[in-house]
Every structure is written in C-alpha cells, then in structure tokens.
Write a protein that holds these residues in place. Sequence first.
Motif, mmCIF file in Angstrom:
data_model
loop_
_atom_site.group_PDB
_atom_site.id
_atom_site.type_symbol
_atom_site.label_atom_id
_atom_site.label_comp_id
_atom_site.label_asym_id
_atom_site.label_seq_id
_atom_site.Cartn_x
_atom_site.Cartn_y
_atom_site.Cartn_z
ATOM 1 N N THR A 179 0.853 -1.195 0.000
ATOM 2 C CA THR A 179 0.000 0.000 0.000
ATOM 3 C C THR A 179 0.882 1.236 0.000
ATOM 4 N N GLY A 180 0.328 2.334 -0.544
ATOM 5 C CA GLY A 180 1.053 3.593 -0.653
ATOM 6 C C GLY A 180 1.374 3.914 -2.097
ATOM 7 N N THR A 181 1.205 5.160 -2.467
ATOM 8 C CA THR A 181 1.510 5.610 -3.823
ATOM 9 C C THR A 181 2.839 6.341 -3.884
ATOM 10 N N GLU A 182 3.403 6.628 -2.742
ATOM 11 C CA GLU A 182 4.736 7.202 -2.642
ATOM 12 C C GLU A 182 5.315 6.788 -1.292
ATOM 13 N N SER A 199 9.436 6.117 8.523
ATOM 14 C CA SER A 199 9.568 5.668 7.132
ATOM 15 C C SER A 199 10.297 4.342 6.997
ATOM 16 N N TYR A 200 10.868 3.842 8.094
ATOM 17 C CA TYR A 200 11.627 2.599 8.014
ATOM 18 C C TYR A 200 11.392 1.756 9.260
ATOM 19 N N SER A 201 10.760 0.609 9.076
ATOM 20 C CA SER A 201 10.533 -0.301 10.192
ATOM 21 C C SER A 201 10.245 -1.703 9.668
ATOM 22 N N LEU A 202 10.415 -2.664 10.558
ATOM 23 C CA LEU A 202 10.091 -4.058 10.264
ATOM 24 C C LEU A 202 9.439 -4.649 11.499
ATOM 25 N N ALA A 207 11.236 2.615 1.500
ATOM 26 C CA ALA A 207 11.155 3.487 0.330
ATOM 27 C C ALA A 207 11.101 2.723 -0.977
ATOM 28 N N THR A 208 10.945 1.399 -0.932
ATOM 29 C CA THR A 208 10.884 0.578 -2.138
ATOM 30 C C THR A 208 9.441 0.392 -2.572
#
Length: 324
Positions: free
Chosen positions: A95-98, A266-269, A316-317
């Motif tokens: 999900t997400g367009t950017e 913006s970055y997590s797992l 960001a991928t």
Amino acid sequence: MPNARGDQAKLLARRQTTFGTAESAAEGAFQALPFYNYNVTPSGELANDDAIYGDSYAGELVAGLRNLGGSIEVPLGLDSFGWHLAQLLGLPTTTGTEAPYSHVFTAAANPQILLGTHGISHAGVGQHFTQDSLAVQSLEIQAQKNGQRQRATLNMIGREEVKAGATLDSTPIAFANDPVPVGFQGLLSIDGSEAAGVTQAGLTLGTGREADQETLNGLATAADIDLGFWDLSGSLNARFRDATYYDAASAGTEMALSLAWTISASYSLAISVPRVVLERSGVPVEGRNLISQTFNWRAARPATGQQLIEVTLVNATADYANPS
C-alpha cells in the motif's frame, strides 16, 4: 597473480521464470544485494564401483548426483530485505503511492515457490558463477541488545552452478536507501506489551522445500523443487524475576509474539506471530551470577482469520518485481 577477496565479491539476483533455466545475462536486469557470507555451493558425489576384478584395487570411479545448497547471511536492510522475504513468503500486499510504502508478507496456506537466479562475481580475479533454480528453505533471525547491525540467515537449495564467462550484469540495480537497524533497536512484545526481562529472542521459519532428486529426469541434477510444510519455532531467554514464563509454559498458555525494529516513521520491520506456546522448561542455577531461563517456543496452527506469521515492512521501495 592476484588472490580472490571477499570484499571484491558481488551477489546478483533475479527472479527466475522456469525451473532449470537460469535468467539470461543483461544490463540492469539483476538486483545487487548486500551480504556478509555466501555459502551456497555445489556438491557432487564420487564413489567406486563394486565390480570384482580379481585384485584389491577399487572399482572404477562413478560420478553421482549433483546438488546445490547452503546459506546466506545478509544485513536486515529495510529495503533489500524485502527481496529475501518475497523469495521466502511470496510477493507482498503493498500500500502507498509514494514513500513510505507498507509491504505485508504472510505465509500462504497453499504457497507458490518463487525461484531465483544468482550470479556470484569475483571481480578481483575475473571469475564468475551462475546458480539457477534457487529456493529459500528457511529464515533464521536472532534478536538481542547489542551495537551490531541486525542480520538474518537464509538457507537455500537450488539445481546447478556453472562457471560463466562474464558477470551476468555489469550495471545491476542496487538498493540505494537501505538502512539497517542495530541490535538495541529490537523490541519484543508479548500479547501487545513489552516483554519483561527478555534478553534474547530467536525465530526460525522453515518451508520444508526440498530438491527433487528422485524423479527420473536423465540428469544428475534435481528435477524440481518440491513444496513442504511451514514450520515456525524459536526461543527466548529471560531474566528469572518471577514465574510468569514458567507458569505459561507449564500450562501451555497461548500468547502472541511480536518482534519489531523501528528506525523512523519511514523505516521499520515488524514480525507478528499470533499463536505461540512455550515448551516446558525449568530454571537452572549456574553459578553466582544473574539467573536466566530459556524457553523454546512453537507456533500453533493459525485460527480462522489469523495468519501463521505476518511481516510488515515499511520502506522506500515501491515493489519487489524484477528490475526492468
């Protein structure tokens, strides 16, 4: 003559369409992946024939089956790791367009195997190898509080390795933004709350996939990769402060586990396992220092509407398709 060095090795990967047919070399067609160790290697049996010749010499040498397998140790890069998750669990729901994008990976009840072609290039000595029909057998992650970059181990099987005349891709695509969490950023939660006193947690997700070396295909190499059964287990170490974990293990109480590494919004797992039972274990006293207790755990069959395991990767991928 120069010697080969590990720091000059490159790992290239592309998702493979057909078993037994490696992806063709092309510029910008492969993904360049970071790694710590690459121990996926070919092997071939050699044996002596038992025919009797009237002397004490061994019989003629016979070349037997050829196999390909081993492990890769990779950084838990929050962009690049999604490539490995896709090979293990299948392509995610994104999900997400950017950026930031959210990718959700789950263990399907009836999974499909995603195969890969790997290229290993030793630039310093100009030697190159191609491995085809690779599949992930299992994923292993250990979480503990330290100052090292978090890493994971992937156990692999495949069909064949051949020596190549040149690298598969001299301009591969790299994950430019690939932050890696360090150990102290890991957090273990039990039933939605931070786990008290836990010092180490381990997780192993097995697929049961095996190389088919039984079907008569007229070759020394495998005929296919066979599906297996999901197997999810792990361990946790905890300070002995009370009998909470001891009682839960003794009673067979189900709990939900979650491991998470967060760098930013913006970055997590996050790795969630909704149904876990601790194996019964006692509390050993080993010397005069702090007393710890260790429990192995296993995941139960998912209930209706639940997942065996759910991995949510925010990064960001945009997607994990092959490079164009």
